[in-house]
Scaffold this motif. Structure first.
Motif, mmCIF file in Angstrom:
data_model
loop_
_atom_site.group_PDB
_atom_site.id
_atom_site.type_symbol
_atom_site.label_atom_id
_atom_site.label_comp_id
_atom_site.label_asym_id
_atom_site.label_seq_id
_atom_site.Cartn_x
_atom_site.Cartn_y
_atom_site.Cartn_z
ATOM 1 N N ASP A 63 -31.080 -7.908 0.053
ATOM 2 C CA ASP A 63 -30.980 -9.265 -0.469
ATOM 3 C C ASP A 63 -29.734 -9.332 -1.352
ATOM 4 O O ASP A 63 -29.694 -8.709 -2.415
ATOM 5 C CB ASP A 63 -32.224 -9.601 -1.294
ATOM 6 C CG ASP A 63 -32.222 -11.035 -1.806
ATOM 7 O OD1 ASP A 63 -31.158 -11.685 -1.749
ATOM 8 O OD2 ASP A 63 -33.285 -11.496 -2.283
ATOM 9 N N PRO A 64 -28.703 -10.082 -0.941
ATOM 10 C CA PRO A 64 -27.461 -10.140 -1.722
ATOM 11 C C PRO A 64 -27.654 -10.619 -3.150
ATOM 12 O O PRO A 64 -26.823 -10.350 -4.019
ATOM 13 C CB PRO A 64 -26.592 -11.119 -0.931
ATOM 14 C CG PRO A 64 -27.149 -11.106 0.460
ATOM 15 C CD PRO A 64 -28.614 -10.883 0.293
ATOM 16 N N ALA A 65 -28.757 -11.301 -3.444
ATOM 17 C CA ALA A 65 -29.004 -11.807 -4.787
ATOM 18 C C ALA A 65 -29.166 -10.683 -5.806
ATOM 19 O O ALA A 65 -29.010 -10.896 -7.011
ATOM 20 C CB ALA A 65 -30.248 -12.697 -4.800
ATOM 21 N N ARG A 66 -29.454 -9.457 -5.325
ATOM 22 C CA ARG A 66 -29.640 -8.342 -6.257
ATOM 23 C C ARG A 66 -28.373 -8.065 -7.064
ATOM 24 O O ARG A 66 -28.443 -7.544 -8.182
ATOM 25 C CB ARG A 66 -30.052 -7.078 -5.504
ATOM 26 C CG ARG A 66 -28.973 -6.537 -4.605
ATOM 27 C CD ARG A 66 -29.245 -5.175 -4.038
ATOM 28 N NE ARG A 66 -28.266 -4.846 -3.021
ATOM 29 C CZ ARG A 66 -27.025 -4.452 -3.270
ATOM 30 N NH1 ARG A 66 -26.602 -4.325 -4.527
ATOM 31 N NH2 ARG A 66 -26.196 -4.180 -2.286
ATOM 32 N N VAL A 67 -27.208 -8.389 -6.514
ATOM 33 C CA VAL A 67 -25.946 -8.088 -7.202
ATOM 34 C C VAL A 67 -25.875 -8.795 -8.550
ATOM 35 O O VAL A 67 -25.257 -8.295 -9.491
ATOM 36 C CB VAL A 67 -24.747 -8.485 -6.312
ATOM 37 C CG1 VAL A 67 -23.432 -8.272 -7.045
ATOM 38 C CG2 VAL A 67 -24.769 -7.670 -5.021
ATOM 39 N N ASP A 68 -26.535 -9.932 -8.674
ATOM 40 C CA ASP A 68 -26.522 -10.694 -9.919
ATOM 41 C C ASP A 68 -27.767 -10.458 -10.766
ATOM 42 O O ASP A 68 -27.920 -11.074 -11.826
ATOM 43 C CB ASP A 68 -26.397 -12.190 -9.610
ATOM 44 C CG ASP A 68 -25.089 -12.523 -8.898
ATOM 45 O OD1 ASP A 68 -24.053 -11.986 -9.322
ATOM 46 O OD2 ASP A 68 -25.117 -13.295 -7.922
ATOM 47 N N GLN A 185 -22.485 8.520 2.488
ATOM 48 C CA GLN A 185 -23.813 8.288 1.912
ATOM 49 C C GLN A 185 -23.910 6.840 1.453
ATOM 50 O O GLN A 185 -22.920 6.107 1.446
ATOM 51 C CB GLN A 185 -24.072 9.213 0.702
ATOM 52 C CG GLN A 185 -24.433 10.630 1.046
ATOM 53 C CD GLN A 185 -24.801 11.443 -0.187
ATOM 54 O OE1 GLN A 185 -24.515 11.063 -1.321
ATOM 55 N NE2 GLN A 185 -25.435 12.577 0.023
ATOM 56 N N TRP A 186 -25.115 6.465 1.049
ATOM 57 C CA TRP A 186 -25.381 5.129 0.522
ATOM 58 C C TRP A 186 -25.979 5.275 -0.870
ATOM 59 O O TRP A 186 -26.377 6.372 -1.276
ATOM 60 C CB TRP A 186 -26.325 4.367 1.447
ATOM 61 C CG TRP A 186 -25.737 4.200 2.816
ATOM 62 C CD1 TRP A 186 -25.746 5.122 3.834
ATOM 63 C CD2 TRP A 186 -25.010 3.078 3.313
ATOM 64 N NE1 TRP A 186 -25.081 4.634 4.929
ATOM 65 C CE2 TRP A 186 -24.617 3.379 4.637
ATOM 66 C CE3 TRP A 186 -24.663 1.841 2.776
ATOM 67 C CZ2 TRP A 186 -23.887 2.490 5.420
ATOM 68 C CZ3 TRP A 186 -23.941 0.948 3.557
ATOM 69 C CH2 TRP A 186 -23.569 1.275 4.871
ATOM 70 N N GLU A 187 -26.035 4.184 -1.609
ATOM 71 C CA GLU A 187 -26.500 4.253 -2.990
ATOM 72 C C GLU A 187 -27.882 4.890 -3.106
ATOM 73 O O GLU A 187 -28.151 5.641 -4.048
ATOM 74 C CB GLU A 187 -26.517 2.854 -3.609
ATOM 75 C CG GLU A 187 -25.128 2.287 -3.872
ATOM 76 C CD GLU A 187 -25.167 0.986 -4.645
ATOM 77 O OE1 GLU A 187 -26.234 0.653 -5.210
ATOM 78 O OE2 GLU A 187 -24.134 0.287 -4.700
ATOM 79 N N PRO A 219 -23.389 -1.340 -0.536
ATOM 80 C CA PRO A 219 -23.918 -0.143 -1.197
ATOM 81 C C PRO A 219 -23.490 1.190 -0.576
ATOM 82 O O PRO A 219 -24.198 2.185 -0.713
ATOM 83 C CB PRO A 219 -25.433 -0.340 -1.078
ATOM 84 C CG PRO A 219 -25.611 -1.095 0.190
ATOM 85 C CD PRO A 219 -24.426 -2.037 0.264
ATOM 86 N N TYR A 220 -22.336 1.215 0.060
ATOM 87 C CA TYR A 220 -21.821 2.464 0.625
ATOM 88 C C TYR A 220 -21.179 3.281 -0.492
ATOM 89 O O TYR A 220 -20.311 2.796 -1.222
ATOM 90 C CB TYR A 220 -20.793 2.142 1.707
ATOM 91 C CG TYR A 220 -20.277 3.341 2.475
ATOM 92 C CD1 TYR A 220 -21.152 4.167 3.177
ATOM 93 C CD2 TYR A 220 -18.915 3.631 2.516
ATOM 94 C CE1 TYR A 220 -20.680 5.252 3.899
ATOM 95 C CE2 TYR A 220 -18.440 4.708 3.233
ATOM 96 C CZ TYR A 220 -19.322 5.527 3.928
ATOM 97 O OH TYR A 220 -18.849 6.596 4.630
ATOM 98 N N LEU A 221 -21.621 4.522 -0.649
ATOM 99 C CA LEU A 221 -21.116 5.407 -1.692
ATOM 100 C C LEU A 221 -20.945 6.786 -1.053
ATOM 101 O O LEU A 221 -21.832 7.627 -1.103
ATOM 102 C CB LEU A 221 -22.102 5.450 -2.861
ATOM 103 C CG LEU A 221 -21.661 6.061 -4.177
ATOM 104 C CD1 LEU A 221 -20.349 5.454 -4.666
ATOM 105 C CD2 LEU A 221 -22.742 5.879 -5.229
#
Length: 247
Positions: A63-68, A185-187, A219-221
């Protein structure tokens, strides 16, 4: 109400117990079944215990809303799915971490159900003394290209293991001195392990030494270094001199 760290530990253990039960029952398509069941359990518990928080999970649509959002739980319901599906393999884990705006990772837990262990930010173990010869952990399937040159520079032995969480906790227990990853990896792969090892006083960063940042829009890390603090400068220098930063 349980603290965030205690809740993370409780959730990681409960999901781990569910995964052990599925494994013992010999469920069909065990990896897929484990991913789904653990994710459903964690989402339901977080919705009940922390209804105002958002969740970033490997097994759910982002959910893109998590960024805020002010608080985001970053979870990997089953880290090391391939290893989990193989009888007798202990190198898999459950990751539960909490990111908070302005503070970063504020609570985390990693459970290793097959070992009967859980590690949390409110009670991390103290790593034992370092042995004379260094040991570096990498992925068995995706070791960094620079593994050989770095190991040679540090006069270190190279060990392999599944699951990012399992490798990070092996460093925490003193079974290895560093964990290197540069194969993508991912977050959710690193958030909980990084939260736990840094609470225990270990070093964690990108392979260029920059901070690991979470709750990003994408969230790619892709890379990670976890090691004893006294090794960090030597290890990061060895990676740079090996050309590892040019990949």
């Amino acid at each position: 109400m349980a603290t965030d760290a205690r809740l993370a530990a409780e959730l990681a253990v409960t999901a781990g117990d569910l995964l052990l039960d599925l494994r013992n029952q010999g469920a069909d398509d065990l990896g897929k079944a484990g991913d789904f069941a653990s994710n459903e359990l964690l989402l339901a518990r977080l919705a009940a215990e922390r209804p105002d928080d958002m969740v970033l999970s490997e097994e759910s649509v982002d959910d893109p809303a998590r960024v805020d959002a002010e608080r985001v739980w970053i979870i990997d319901p089953l880290d090391g799915t391939r290893e989990y599906a193989k009888p007798g393999r202990p190198d898999w884990a459950v990751h539960v971490a909490l990111w908070q705006r302005g503070a970063g990772l504020v609570a985390a837990a990693v459970s290793q159900p097959a070992l009967g262990e859980v590690y949390a930010t409110d009670n991390p173990p103290t790593p034992p003394p370092r042995p004379a010869r260094l040991r570096v952990l990498v992925s068995a399937s995706r070791p960094p290209r620079f593994t050989g040159p770095v190991a040679e520079a540090l006069d270190a032995d190279v060990l392999t293991m599944g699951s990012a969480g399992a490798k990070a906790m092996a460093v925490l227990r003193g079974e290895a001195d560093a964990y290197l990853h540069a194969g993508g990896q991912w977050e959710w792969d690193s958030a909980a392990p990084v939260g736990v090892v840094t609470a225990a006083g270990l070093h964690a960063s990108r392979i260029d030494g920059s901070p690991l940042r979470y709750n990003r829009p994408h969230p790619y890390l892709p890379d990670l270094v976890i090691c004893r603090v006294e090794l960090a400068d030597k290890l990061l220098t060895a990676i740079r001199l090996s050309g590892g930063l040019e990949d």
